[in-house]
Design a protein around this motif. Structure first.
Motif, PDB file in Angstrom:
ATOM      1  N   ASN A 151       0.826  -1.218   0.000  1.00  0.00           N
ATOM      2  CA  ASN A 151       0.000   0.000   0.000  1.00  0.00           C
ATOM      3  C   ASN A 151       0.856   1.262   0.000  1.00  0.00           C
ATOM      4  OD1 ASN A 151       1.039  -0.185   2.568  1.00  0.00           O
ATOM      5  ND2 ASN A 151      -0.799   0.600   3.555  1.00  0.00           N
ATOM      6  N   CYS A 152       2.104   1.166  -0.442  1.00  0.00           N
ATOM      7  CA  CYS A 152       3.004   2.308  -0.340  1.00  0.00           C
ATOM      8  C   CYS A 152       3.350   2.861  -1.717  1.00  0.00           C
ATOM      9  CB  CYS A 152       4.287   1.918   0.388  1.00  0.00           C
ATOM     10  SG  CYS A 152       5.323   3.356   0.743  1.00  0.00           S
ATOM     11  N   ALA A 153       3.219   4.168  -1.829  1.00  0.00           N
ATOM     12  CA  ALA A 153       3.586   4.865  -3.063  1.00  0.00           C
ATOM     13  C   ALA A 153       4.685   5.882  -2.786  1.00  0.00           C
ATOM     14  CB  ALA A 153       2.363   5.552  -3.672  1.00  0.00           C
ATOM     15  N   CYS A 154       5.589   5.546  -1.856  1.00  0.00           N
ATOM     16  CA  CYS A 154       6.729   6.429  -1.618  1.00  0.00           C
ATOM     17  C   CYS A 154       7.644   6.410  -2.852  1.00  0.00           C
ATOM     18  CB  CYS A 154       7.496   6.006  -0.359  1.00  0.00           C
ATOM     19  SG  CYS A 154       8.520   4.532  -0.539  1.00  0.00           S
ATOM     20  N   ALA A 155       8.602   7.328  -2.879  1.00  0.00           N
ATOM     21  CA  ALA A 155       9.469   7.449  -4.058  1.00  0.00           C
ATOM     22  C   ALA A 155      10.175   6.131  -4.358  1.00  0.00           C
ATOM     23  CB  ALA A 155      10.485   8.568  -3.814  1.00  0.00           C
ATOM     24  N   ASN A 181      13.498  -0.514   5.957  1.00  0.00           N
ATOM     25  CA  ASN A 181      12.157  -0.105   5.547  1.00  0.00           C
ATOM     26  C   ASN A 181      12.178   0.425   4.114  1.00  0.00           C
ATOM     27  OD1 ASN A 181       9.394   0.086   6.597  1.00  0.00           O
ATOM     28  ND2 ASN A 181       9.587   2.242   6.012  1.00  0.00           N
ATOM     29  N   ASN A 182      11.039   0.248   3.445  1.00  0.00           N
ATOM     30  CA  ASN A 182      10.978   0.627   2.018  1.00  0.00           C
ATOM     31  C   ASN A 182      11.186   2.118   1.781  1.00  0.00           C
ATOM     32  OD1 ASN A 182       8.047   1.819   1.902  1.00  0.00           O
ATOM     33  ND2 ASN A 182       7.872  -0.128   3.010  1.00  0.00           N
ATOM     34  N   THR A 183      10.971   2.934   2.811  1.00  0.00           N
ATOM     35  CA  THR A 183      11.169   4.378   2.667  1.00  0.00           C
ATOM     36  C   THR A 183      12.624   4.799   2.827  1.00  0.00           C
ATOM     37  OG1 THR A 183      10.640   4.537   5.025  1.00  0.00           O
ATOM     38  CG2 THR A 183       8.859   5.041   3.465  1.00  0.00           C
TER      39      THR A 183
END
Ligand SMILES: [Zn+2]
Length: 309
Positions: free
Chosen positions: A18-22, A277-279
């Protein structure tokens, strides 16, 4: 001892559903200077026959399939995985147990607190106990060394000592239950000693660093260490709302930028960040953060890495 890193990302993996970070957008677009990763999972063996898992990640099924050493070796139903050591009761660390429920004999090493949370409060884990010779649980205590034993109780020769890192239990554990548990058993790191006396530290969530921990880390040969967030405000920055959301420290993680300073004097071990973490901008191998980590002598774990200790 063989050590395999089956997964190296924090909870949610990279990219996260659910992540749309860069980072997540770039990796989905095939335009990322780095690699996707599954959720943190480490496997160790002393004899290349019987394997032990440190935690059981939600990605375990795919991680096993990606690792030929963990495929069935004999008979129609078999697994080289004989035991698991649990460091906490976080979903990212225990959900994989449910994937191992196919009437396989297993030994699960856990603190009494984590065992009670899973077995007494979460009836799904009863699927590990449908027959007498399925899962066997062995309690350990923080600070006391114990042997990793196989499903039949045989000592593997691998020694393990749990280090109490946090008194913070997962949010799904009720306040009433938390009041009945030992605060020192909430979140642990492991110091693992092979039969050749090599030492591995497994510390995916370090909320604070003190002198005693630094001294023990410096006696290790390899660190697998908390690389969750680059900065304390990383999640807020990723959301772009300028101030809402928890900090890295509130989530129980010293940010990498501070760890680089605090562990700069730890020179003996090979130092590897995992649980990323994905960020985290250091996932991008074209980023200044990636260069800073590498220049500081640290490595950033990737799925599939393997080394001998
Ligand atoms: Zn993301």
């Amino acid at each position: 001892m063989q050590v395999k890193i089956l997964g190296s990302a924090a909870g949610g993996a990279f990219p996260q559903w659910n992540c749309a970070c860069a980072n997540c957008r770039a990796v989905r677009a095939g335009a990322f200077n780095g690699k996707p990763r599954t959720q943190t999972q480490v496997a160790i063996t002393e004899d290349n026959v019987l394997w032990f898992l440190l935690g059981a990640s939600p990605d375990l099924r795919a991680q096993i399939e990606a690792t030929p050493e963990l495929h069935p070796q004999r008979g129609l139903r078999h697994s080289p995985i004989t035991g698991i050591a649990l460091a906490n009761a976080d979903l990212d660390h225990v959900l994989g147990l449910l994937l191992l429920r196919e009437l396989q004999p297993l030994r699960i090493h856990a603190t009494a607190s984590v065992r009670r949370i899973l077995r007494e409060d979460n009836s799904m884990f009863g699927m590990l106990h449908r027959i007498p010779d399925q899962a066997a649980w062995t309690d350990f205590e923080a600070g006391k060394e114990f042997s990793l034993c196989d499903a039949q109780g045989q000592d593997s020769g691998i020694r393990c000592r749990a280090w109490s890192l946090s008194d913070h239990y997962p949010a799904y554990v009720t306040a009433e239950r938390q009041s009945q548990l030992s605060s020192g058993e909430a979140s642990l790191g492991f110091f693992i000693t092979s039969t050749s006396r090599a030492r591995l530290a497994y510390m995916p969530a370090v909320p604070k660093i003190d002198e005693a921990l630094l001294a023990d880390l410096d006696s290790c040969d390899v660190l697998l260490y908390d690389g969750t967030f680059w900065s304390n405000t990383e999640l807020m920055n990723a959301k772009g709302d300028g101030g809402n959301g928890p900090t890295a420290r509130q989530m129980g993680h010293v940010p990498v930028v501070e760890t680089l300073v605090e562990l700069a004097g730890v020179r003996r071990p090979r130092k590897i960040f995992l649980h990323i973490n994905n960020t985290n901008p250091m996932l991008d191998e074209a980023s200044p953060q990636y260069c800073a980590v590498r220049d500081a002598g640290w490595e950033i774990a990737e799925d599939g890495w393997q080394f001998t200790l």
